[in-house]
Design a protein around this motif. Structure first.
Motif, PDB file in Angstrom:
ATOM      1  N   ARG A   1       0.640  -1.200  -0.128  1.00  0.00           N
ATOM      2  CA  ARG A   1      -0.278   0.032   0.135  1.00  0.00           C
ATOM      3  C   ARG A   1       1.131   0.691   0.133  1.00  0.00           C
ATOM      4  O   ARG A   1       0.634   2.149  -0.812  1.00  0.00           O
ATOM      5  N   GLU A   2       1.847   0.985   0.667  1.00  0.00           N
ATOM      6  CA  GLU A   2       2.510   2.663   1.088  1.00  0.00           C
ATOM      7  C   GLU A   2       3.817   2.483   0.125  1.00  0.00           C
ATOM      8  O   GLU A   2       4.363   4.189  -0.412  1.00  0.00           O
TER       9      GLU A   2
ATOM     10  N   ASP B   1      16.746  -1.343   7.196  1.00  0.00           N
ATOM     11  CA  ASP B   1      15.691  -2.147   8.646  1.00  0.00           C
ATOM     12  C   ASP B   1      15.293  -1.457   9.052  1.00  0.00           C
ATOM     13  O   ASP B   1      13.304  -1.760   9.775  1.00  0.00           O
ATOM     14  N   MET B   2      15.856  -0.289   9.484  1.00  0.00           N
ATOM     15  CA  MET B   2      14.705   0.701  10.590  1.00  0.00           C
ATOM     16  C   MET B   2      13.493   1.688  10.011  1.00  0.00           C
ATOM     17  O   MET B   2      12.339   1.283  10.734  1.00  0.00           O
ATOM     18  N   LEU B   3      13.796   1.292   8.972  1.00  0.00           N
ATOM     19  CA  LEU B   3      12.465   2.383   7.829  1.00  0.00           C
ATOM     20  C   LEU B   3      12.179   1.259   7.272  1.00  0.00           C
ATOM     21  O   LEU B   3      10.779   1.897   6.790  1.00  0.00           O
ATOM     22  N   GLU B   4      12.098   0.005   6.926  1.00  0.00           N
ATOM     23  CA  GLU B   4      11.229  -0.861   6.790  1.00  0.00           C
ATOM     24  C   GLU B   4      10.721  -0.954   5.577  1.00  0.00           C
ATOM     25  O   GLU B   4       9.600  -1.066   4.916  1.00  0.00           O
ATOM     26  N   THR B   5      12.048  -0.680   4.706  1.00  0.00           N
ATOM     27  CA  THR B   5      11.963  -0.856   3.275  1.00  0.00           C
ATOM     28  C   THR B   5      12.575  -1.352   2.405  1.00  0.00           C
ATOM     29  O   THR B   5      13.726  -1.656   3.381  1.00  0.00           O
TER      30      THR B   5
ATOM     31  N   MET C   1       6.309   2.423   7.767  1.00  0.00           N
ATOM     32  CA  MET C   1       5.270   1.470   8.349  1.00  0.00           C
ATOM     33  C   MET C   1       4.207   1.998   9.198  1.00  0.00           C
ATOM     34  O   MET C   1       3.326   2.190   9.788  1.00  0.00           O
ATOM     35  N   GLY C   2       4.954   2.997   9.699  1.00  0.00           N
ATOM     36  CA  GLY C   2       4.068   3.726  11.003  1.00  0.00           C
ATOM     37  C   GLY C   2       5.133   3.351  11.734  1.00  0.00           C
ATOM     38  O   GLY C   2       3.301   4.060  13.357  1.00  0.00           O
ATOM     39  N   ARG C   3       5.675   2.478  12.152  1.00  0.00           N
ATOM     40  CA  ARG C   3       5.454   1.932  13.447  1.00  0.00           C
ATOM     41  C   ARG C   3       6.963   2.437  14.202  1.00  0.00           C
ATOM     42  O   ARG C   3       7.395   3.555  13.230  1.00  0.00           O
ATOM     43  N   PRO C   4       6.853   3.548  15.176  1.00  0.00           N
ATOM     44  CA  PRO C   4       7.595   4.235  16.191  1.00  0.00           C
ATOM     45  C   PRO C   4       9.358   3.561  16.587  1.00  0.00           C
ATOM     46  O   PRO C   4       9.447   2.100  16.796  1.00  0.00           O
ATOM     47  N   VAL C   5       9.984   4.248  16.314  1.00  0.00           N
ATOM     48  CA  VAL C   5      11.575   3.498  16.546  1.00  0.00           C
ATOM     49  C   VAL C   5      12.426   4.397  17.293  1.00  0.00           C
ATOM     50  O   VAL C   5      12.128   5.654  16.880  1.00  0.00           O
ATOM     51  N   SER C   6      12.930   4.022  18.577  1.00  0.00           N
ATOM     52  CA  SER C   6      13.582   5.208  19.691  1.00  0.00           C
ATOM     53  C   SER C   6      15.202   4.757  19.042  1.00  0.00           C
ATOM     54  O   SER C   6      15.222   4.099  18.678  1.00  0.00           O
ATOM     55  N   TYR C   7      15.685   6.177  19.335  1.00  0.00           N
ATOM     56  CA  TYR C   7      16.718   6.023  19.014  1.00  0.00           C
ATOM     57  C   TYR C   7      17.828   7.273  20.280  1.00  0.00           C
ATOM     58  O   TYR C   7      17.306   7.940  20.967  1.00  0.00           O
TER      59      TYR C   7
END
Length: 838
Positions: free
Chosen positions: A474-475, A754-758, A804-810
């Motif tokens: 979709r994205e 991996d972090m951006l899931e793309t 994917m809209g998932r939150p990622v902390s750094y």
């Protein structure tokens, strides 16, 4: 309302003496409140001037009155809300008490059966010595099934069947006829969809639900009887005969057809009796069962391309709820004849969880959706009424199911293949099909399209979460779609004089998603996709236009159990009329039972089963399985095209190759998203060997050394390819974005992807602004000038979002300018240290 008084006059102030407003003053203030509940200081003074009866009240007192009035209104709404919650909790408590009583009866029955079983096993030795004696063990394990003799199909005989169906249905809905267990992942509560249970150890598949809906019982029954309006898999329900009964009920003889969910299985049909009646306590009951053993009455002979399935006693028990609304019990119990489908698909026909998700819970969602619409505004996105949006959603789903099934009675016929059986081509030139698409005439001119072609296929996916794969599709449409095909389809919808050419004529500028509507549980939503800057014909390639797609998405919650994920879309005109022609295309991903292994039934499945499966001991794979994920799923793809009949061979060849390219793209994306490939997939997307990538890697490292004074990579790295390889496998997420007004990503290492899931291809669809939350964007706006002037900046830790809209902390982030050989700014590089999904 009391107020201070002076000069001894009502409505004025005097040393702590209070009087009430006069009725006339209260009436005037109430009228003004409904016009403007929160007037400004200027507006309050204007009110006093315009209303003489308020002239002796000071503006300060007017302000206090409005404050108190708003407070009372807020308290009234809160009290009303609390009363509604209390009524809901009371009704839910009643449901839970009934469920507890049923479970206690079930426990007592199991204890009794266990005692009988032990008694029989003590005599098992003696019983087995006598060959004429039936096994007491088997009789203790299996419940007796009654084979009823053939019934007379007269009104009296049908009433006898109906009363028997009612009794059996009630014993399932509120009794212990079926052993129900709570559906995994479904927790009952005041805000849940209801109490969902599935069967354990009974013939066929069965599901049960208890819930509360804010609709009257007769309205609930009316909605549920109209099964095609809420059950997307239902093709048709034909009422062939209606018989009134002496007790005020009705008996209906029905013929129902259900679509097949994939191209690999036949559709189902049912020959049913439906009985509607009112119980002594005022409850309304609608129950159904298959008609098999009847004589001298109407019957439904077998229908070509359908498998006759059986519905065991099922239905709806609807009780009026105190304070309004209804308490509803739903039972669905079927034998879907799993023998008739390939073994790999049998879990879909043997799973009570699948039945609960597709049928039982869908009924509750429809009722809750309509109840919400009744209590709220009747206009939603783009000025559409909810009923109109539901109709569009239903048209998309029905059109896609028609394409997947390709029934001959609708005019579909199969074309010959090209020596491979991986993609099936169907053609439909039926006038009914074209008139349904509203393609006969446009602006008074005949349409050049006089036929519809469908290319479809199914494939097996290994070890990829359906929800995550669907969100990616979709994205990141540019990852799998061909813009020239979208342009062609859009032009056909507008019924312009176009034909498909062999060359690519369009390109994606950007994709904009415009949401339209959500269901109550937000598991299905309708949206408009605007694809900007696509040429719709070779002649206007220099003046690309926007292409609009109406899109239906569902099953994108990866935590839901057994949910089918769908992405169905159709090109529409920018005017988006309610009767716009729709040619739905898209994807359906259905999770399968990972515990059963089966060989692929045909070549189509072999396309995906050729993918290598990771080692059985893979940690990511095991973690996903433990979380309730499915290790296998079947994806069905169907794309429709309107065309001119003399171009049939050309369009068929194009469609076949297009679907094959989509299959290849989906396999590549699924491989990249598969948890079991977390350690090995880097090689699939590593740009090693590309001279541009090697040069960029060298610039990134050199610029980091210039601005930060330290090496980015470990010492000893030599050669462009070695630098790129080390940068690619760096543990921190490193990504570059362009120096534009709206920076977009141009490169990322494996950790960054991996972090951006793309993927590297879809990376270019992401803008820097999209990955930061509001706080991060503010920080970036503050630090960006420093990066451009000073050359670098260190950012504090925070939260960003994947594609994917998932939150990622750094923990922290570093940004620096990347300089080329001429020491000009080429791009900006970001490094996110110690990132993890929240």
């Amino acid at each position: 309302m009391a107020m201070s008084c002076k000069d001894g006059k009502p409505g004025s102030l005097d040393n702590g003496k209070y009087v009430r407003y006069t009725p006339e003053q209260v009436e005037a203030l109430e009228r003004l409140y409904h016009e403007c509940p929160k007037p400004s200081s200027i507006r309050r003074q204007q009110l006093i001037r315009e209303c003489p009866i308020l002239s002796n009240i000071e503006p300060k007192q007017i302000k206090v009155w409005f404050q108190n009035r708003r407070c009372r209104e807020k308290q009234r709404k809160e009290a009303s809300r609390l009363q509604a919650v209390n009524r809901k909790l009371t009704a839910m408590n009643k449901l839970l008490m009934e469920e507890n009583d049923r479970l206690q009866k079930q426990v007592s029955q199991l204890v009794y059966e266990n005692g009988c079983f032990r008694q029989h096993t003590q005599n098992a030795t003696l019983a087995t010595k006598d060959p004429s004696c039936e096994s007491a063990v088997m009789s203790g394990q299996q419940r007796e099934t009654h084979q009823h003799p053939p019934r007379d199909a007269s009104p009296a005989g049908l009433l006898s069947i109906a009363e028997e169906t009612l009794a059996e249905f009630l014993s399932k809905a509120t009794g212990t006829a079926v052993e129900w267990v709570q559906m995994p992942g479904m927790k009952p509560g005041p805000d849940s969809i209801g109490i969902i249970a599935i069967s354990h150890g009974c013939p066929g598949v069965a599901a049960r639900a208890c819930g509360l809906v804010g609709l009257e019982p007769t309205r609930v029954a009316e909605l549920l009887k109209d099964r095609p309006s809420w059950f997307h898999d239902c093709r048709a329900v034909d009422v062939l005969n209606v018989l009134p009964t002496a007790n005020g009920g009705t008996i209906e003889l029905l013929y129902m057809q259900l679509y097949a969910p994939t191209t690999l299985a036949p559709a189902r049909d049912f020959w049913l009796l439906r009985y509607t009646s009112v119980l002594e306590d005022g409850s309304l009951v609608v129950c159904e069962r298959s008609l098999k053993n009847t004589q001298n009455g109407p019957s439904m002979p077998p229908v070509q391309h359908f498998v006759r399935a059986e519905m065991l006693p099922s239905g709806y028990l609807i009780r009026p709820c105190e304070g309004g609304g209804s308490i509803i019990h739903i039972v669905d119990h079927m034998d879907l004849e799993p023998w008739s489908v390939p073994e790999v698909l049998r879990p879909l026909y043997e799973s009570s969880t699948v039945l609960a998700q597709k049928t039982t819970m869908a009924a509750l969602r429809q009722l809750r959706q309509i109840a919400q619409e009744v209590s709220q505004s009747n206009v939603t996105g783009w000025g559409r009424r909810p009923a109109a949006l539901r109709a569009l959603s239903q048209r998309l789903s029905r059109g896609f199911n028609d394409a997947v099934n390709g029934f001959t009675d609708e005019g579909w016929s199969m074309m010959g293949n090209d020596g491979m059986d991986d993609v099936t081509i169907l053609v439909n030139s039926s006038p009914d099909k074209l008139m349904g698409l509203n393609l006969s005439f446009a602006n008074g001119f005949p349409s050049v399209s006089n036929a519809v072609l469908c290319a479809k296929a199914s494939m097996l996916l290994q070890n990829v979460p359906p929800a995550i794969l669907l969100r990616f599709l979709r994205e990141h449409r540019s990852e799998w779609a061909d813009s020239s095909i979208d342009a062609y389809s859009a032009a056909v919808v507008k019924v312009g004089p176009c034909s498909l050419r062999g060359s690519r004529v369009g390109g994606f500028g950007s994709q904009v998603i415009l949401p339209l509507a959500h269901t109550v549980e937000h598991e299905e939503f309708l949206e408009v996709i605007k694809l900007e800057g696509i040429a719709q014909s070779p002649e206007d390639a220099l003046m690309p236009r926007d292409v609009f797609l109406l899109q239906l998405c569902s099953g994108m919650d990866e935590n839901a159990v057994g949910t089918c994920a769908e992405l169905i879309f159709a090109p529409i005109d920018a005017s988006f009329a309610d009767d716009a022609p729709l040619l739905p295309s898209g994807f359906r991903i259905i999770p399968l039972d990972s515990g059963k292994e089966a060989s692929s039934p045909n070549r189509t499945l072999d396309l995906a089963s050729a993918l290598e499966i990771g080692p059985a001991g893979n940690k990511a794979s095991n973690d996903y399985s433990a979380a309730g994920g499915c290790m296998r799923s079947v994806m069905t793809i169907a794309f429709e095209f309107a065309f001119e009949s003399h171009l049939q061979e050309h369009v068929a060849s194009m469609a076949r190759q297009y679907v094959r390219s989509i299959i290849s793209s989906v396999q590549r994306v699924a491989l990249a998203l598969s948890p079991s490939y977390s350690g090995s997939r880097a090689g699939l997307r590593t740009p090693l060997g590309t001279p541009e990538a090697q040069t960029l890697a060298r610039w990134i490292c050199q610029s980091y050394r210039v601005y930060m004074g330290v090496e980015l990579l470990k010492s000893g790295t030599e050669g462009g390819e070695s630098v790129l390889k080390t940068l690619w496998h760096h543990s921190d997420a490193i990504m570059c974005c362009s120096l534009k007004a709206l920076p977009v990503f141009t490169f990322a290492n494996q950790a960054g992807l991996d972090m951006l899931e793309t993927t590297l291809v879809a990376l270019q669809d992401l803008t820097l602004e999209k990955i930061f939350d509001e706080h991060g964007r503010k920080t970036l706006c503050t630090e960006f000038p420093q990066i451009m002037q000073q050359g670098f900046a260190c950012l504090q830790g925070g939260i960003c979002l994947s594609s994917m809209g998932r939150p990622v902390s750094y923990e922290r982030a570093v940004a620096w300018k990347v300089l080329n050989e001429e020491e000009n700014a080429h791009c900006i590089c970001f490094m996110f240290v110690n990132w993890s999904f929240v």
